[in-house]
Design an enzyme around this catalytic site. Structure first.
Site, PDB file in Angstrom:
ATOM      1  N   TYR A 168     -35.003   6.589  52.438  1.00 55.84           N
ATOM      2  CA  TYR A 168     -34.129   7.362  53.321  1.00 55.84           C
ATOM      3  C   TYR A 168     -32.846   7.670  52.586  1.00 55.84           C
ATOM      4  O   TYR A 168     -32.272   6.789  51.959  1.00 55.84           O
ATOM      5  CB  TYR A 168     -33.846   6.689  54.680  1.00 55.84           C
ATOM      6  CG  TYR A 168     -33.254   5.310  54.657  1.00 55.84           C
ATOM      7  CD1 TYR A 168     -31.886   5.108  54.815  1.00 55.84           C
ATOM      8  CD2 TYR A 168     -34.076   4.180  54.499  1.00 55.84           C
ATOM      9  CE1 TYR A 168     -31.355   3.833  54.826  1.00 55.84           C
ATOM     10  CE2 TYR A 168     -33.555   2.911  54.514  1.00 55.84           C
ATOM     11  CZ  TYR A 168     -32.201   2.737  54.676  1.00 55.84           C
ATOM     12  OH  TYR A 168     -31.683   1.475  54.688  1.00 55.84           O
ATOM     13  N   HIS A 196     -23.035  -6.080  51.578  1.00 56.72           N
ATOM     14  CA  HIS A 196     -22.982  -6.043  53.039  1.00 56.72           C
ATOM     15  C   HIS A 196     -22.742  -7.462  53.529  1.00 56.72           C
ATOM     16  O   HIS A 196     -23.465  -8.385  53.137  1.00 56.72           O
ATOM     17  CB  HIS A 196     -24.283  -5.463  53.595  1.00 56.72           C
ATOM     18  CG  HIS A 196     -24.417  -4.002  53.261  1.00 56.72           C
ATOM     19  ND1 HIS A 196     -25.558  -3.437  52.735  1.00 56.72           N
ATOM     20  CD2 HIS A 196     -23.497  -3.002  53.363  1.00 56.72           C
ATOM     21  CE1 HIS A 196     -25.343  -2.138  52.536  1.00 56.72           C
ATOM     22  NE2 HIS A 196     -24.102  -1.860  52.904  1.00 56.72           N
ATOM     23  N   GLU A 232     -25.494  -9.804  54.693  1.00 58.34           N
ATOM     24  CA  GLU A 232     -26.643 -10.019  53.796  1.00 58.34           C
ATOM     25  C   GLU A 232     -26.225 -11.047  52.749  1.00 58.34           C
ATOM     26  O   GLU A 232     -25.866 -10.703  51.619  1.00 58.34           O
ATOM     27  CB  GLU A 232     -27.059  -8.684  53.164  1.00 58.34           C
ATOM     28  CG  GLU A 232     -27.565  -7.695  54.216  1.00 58.34           C
ATOM     29  CD  GLU A 232     -27.646  -6.265  53.727  1.00 58.34           C
ATOM     30  OE1 GLU A 232     -27.600  -6.031  52.501  1.00 58.34           O
ATOM     31  OE2 GLU A 232     -27.755  -5.367  54.586  1.00 58.34           O
ATOM     32  N   GLU A 248     -33.560  -5.272  47.399  1.00 57.86           N
ATOM     33  CA  GLU A 248     -33.700  -5.845  48.742  1.00 57.86           C
ATOM     34  C   GLU A 248     -34.552  -7.081  48.551  1.00 57.86           C
ATOM     35  O   GLU A 248     -35.737  -6.977  48.244  1.00 57.86           O
ATOM     36  CB  GLU A 248     -34.387  -4.854  49.677  1.00 57.86           C
ATOM     37  CG  GLU A 248     -33.697  -3.498  49.769  1.00 57.86           C
ATOM     38  CD  GLU A 248     -32.463  -3.517  50.658  1.00 57.86           C
ATOM     39  OE1 GLU A 248     -32.204  -4.558  51.307  1.00 57.86           O
ATOM     40  OE2 GLU A 248     -31.767  -2.493  50.708  1.00 57.86           O
ATOM     41  N   ASN A 298     -21.341   0.298  50.636  1.00 57.80           N
ATOM     42  CA  ASN A 298     -22.365   1.033  49.896  1.00 57.80           C
ATOM     43  C   ASN A 298     -22.483   2.482  50.375  1.00 57.80           C
ATOM     44  O   ASN A 298     -23.503   3.143  50.154  1.00 57.80           O
ATOM     45  CB  ASN A 298     -23.729   0.338  49.993  1.00 57.80           C
ATOM     46  CG  ASN A 298     -24.679   0.771  48.883  1.00 57.80           C
ATOM     47  OD1 ASN A 298     -24.238   1.058  47.761  1.00 57.80           O
ATOM     48  ND2 ASN A 298     -25.977   0.845  49.189  1.00 57.80           N
TER      49      ASN A 298
HETATM   50 ZN   LIG Z   1     -27.335  -4.077  52.173  1.00 54.41          ZN
END
Ligand SMILES: [Zn+2]
Length: 496
Positions: free
Chosen positions: A291, A130, A133, A313, A191
């Site tokens: 999720y 992303h 990020e 993460e 993603n």
């Molecule tokens: Zn991400």
């Protein structure tokens, strides 16, 4: 006597044989605006409207401030090339394709024999999936340089460089990074762009993004055993499945759930504070339980490529101040190293050969009770099966050959099991049943189910004797160089 010789050969071989061997709530819920092609994209617009006291110019200025101190795409390319020239003995640089805007997707491979095919596991790290990020791309360059600086000095660095082919793609989404947004230049979330096991939304090759295609092609070229993609917006190690069939949110484990929980825990427990999470027990989570998402990269890796991928993460803040990067590197360094080293230090490894001509066989390897099969590599027929500690029956099979199985008890260290398969034509007896099960009561912690006919058994024992003698000679030769860290592997090897 026979058992003694077998174990003697195991112990000796372990001495000379080297290693065998998705961010946050915003991140996942942000599914809107894919058709917004404006320069700062849907996420930018949404944040801008949420902060409407700010003019658009002020907002753009804020975005630019976020990136202060981070490497630009050209800085990143320069840093990778500098790394490669400084550490040319253990690295090579290559591009796996280009972004929508034509930026090369540079990767480095780190190994004592970069570019060579070896009977070793391969790991890949992918950062900046992303665009907004960016911490992963910074940490991956720090990782590469740390390995280079510590090779032959630090046992973990040496273990990784000698025993693993580590491939690092610091940025999968350079366009998204330069646009300071999540999606790529077409504003597609990469993603969510992979073929999905439940929904056929991404099955049209023509609609697939070039960055996604590049990753898919990359996995055709390299047999990756495991991988991790680096994200931001939360602090947790996420593992498959990422989606559920009915799109509802609940724990949905894949066949290797136990192994994935183990791998995710290796990361979280080695991290400064990930395992202390209040939101995620142990610092790990099943993707669908957190999720559900569809078209994610990790599920695709596991389903189609035999590659065990985690989505890491690594920071609650997507854009931590650049001055915090060294601290965040310190928080993640041991986790990153432990995850890669785990490919050598844990699991089941070996090679598979044909008994008639010794040819390596790209056979499949299955574990009884786990509905998942990996393939040995096409050229060297080495296999690397990640598994959580436990008792397993491993089965090697290949069309035209009689299957064989072995029982293993995996503790802290890796176990090596080579298979020699007999062509079906060379055997006149009946195919032994493979449901005989394993007697795990034995205190040896290791047994082999041998299906060889008596005459072949004698030949096998003679071969083991020769192997034991050869191992003894090899041990004497290489002991002084490699004793320290290879002993720490504690791997045992057997031929079935
Ligand atoms: Zn991400």
């Amino acid at each position: 006597m026979i058992l003694s010789l077998l174990f003697l050969s195991l112990n000796l071989s372990s001495l000379f044989r080297c290693s065998i061997a998705r961010g946050g709530t915003l991140h996942r819920s942000d599914r809107s605006g894919y058709l917004d092609g404006s320069i700062y994209g849907h996420l930018g617009r949404r944040l801008y409207s949420e902060n409407n006291q700010m003019s658009e110019e002020e907002y753009i200025e804020k975005l630019e401030k976020l990136a202060e101190g981070y490497m630009s795409n050209s800085d990143l390319e320069k840093a990778m090339k500098e790394f490669n020239s400084r550490c040319s003995n253990i690295s090579r640089i290559y591009s796996i394709g280009k972004s929508v805007l034509g930026v090369p997707l540079w990767a480095v491979e780190i190994s004592d024999l970069p570019g060579a095919k070896e009977a070793e596991p391969a790991f890949k790290f992918i950062g900046n999936v992303h665009g907004d990020e960016p911490l992963g791309r910074e940490l991956l360059l720090l990782l590469a340089n740390w390995l280079c600086d510590n090779y032959m000095k630090d046992p973990l660095a040496t273990l990784i460089v000698d025993g693993v082919h580590l491939h690092i793609l610091p940025s999968m989404n350079p366009d998204g990074f330069s646009l300071r947004r999540r999606g790529n230049a077409n504003n597609i979330d990469l993603n969510r762009d992979f073929p999905d096991q439940f929904f056929r939304v991404n099955d049209d090759m023509d609609l697939r993004q070039p960055e996604t295609k590049a990753i898919m092609k990359w996995l055709e070229d390299v047999d990756f055993t495991a991988s991790a993609s680096l994200h931001g917006g939360a602090l947790v190690a996420n593992y498959p499945w990422d989606g559920t069939e009915d799109t509802k949110k609940y724990y949905y484990g894949c066949p290797d759930d136990k192994t994935f929980r183990f791998l995710a825990s290796v990361y979280s427990r080695s991290h400064y504070n990930m395992s202390l999470s209040k939101e995620f027990p142990g610092g790990i989570t099943n993707g669908a339980y957190w999720y559900p998402i569809y078209g994610g990269m990790q599920d695709w890796n596991y389903i189609h490529c035999g590659c065990f991928e985690l989505t890491l993460e690594i920071s609650d803040n997507k854009w931590p101040n650049a001055s915090e990067i060294p601290t965040l590197w310190g928080y993640n360094r041991m986790s990153m190293l432990s995850l890669v080293a785990g490919l050598v230090k844990t699991g089941l490894h070996g090679r598979i050969f044909s008994s008639d001509n010794g040819r390596p066989l790209p056979a499949s390897v299955a574990i009884r009770g786990i509905n998942y099969t990996i393939a040995a590599s096409k050229t060297l027929a080495d296999y690397h099966r990640l598994l959580a500690p436990g008792k397993y029956e491993v089965i090697a099979s290949m069309p035209g050959y009689r299957s064989k199985s072995a029982c293993v008890v995996l503790g802290e260290g890796a176990v090596k099991v080579d298979f020699v398969l007999d062509p079906e034509t060379s055997y006149n007896g009946t195919q032994p049943l493979l449901d005989s099960g394993c007697d795990f009561d034995s205190k040896t912690g290791f047994q082999v189910l041998d299906f060889l006919p008596a005459s072949q058994l004698e030949i096998s024992m003679l071969l083991i004797l020769i192997l034991a003698f050869f191992c003894f000679l090899m041990k004497r030769r290489v002991r002084s160089n490699h004793l320290n860290y290879k002993q720490s592997l504690g791997a045992r090897r057997v031929v079935v």
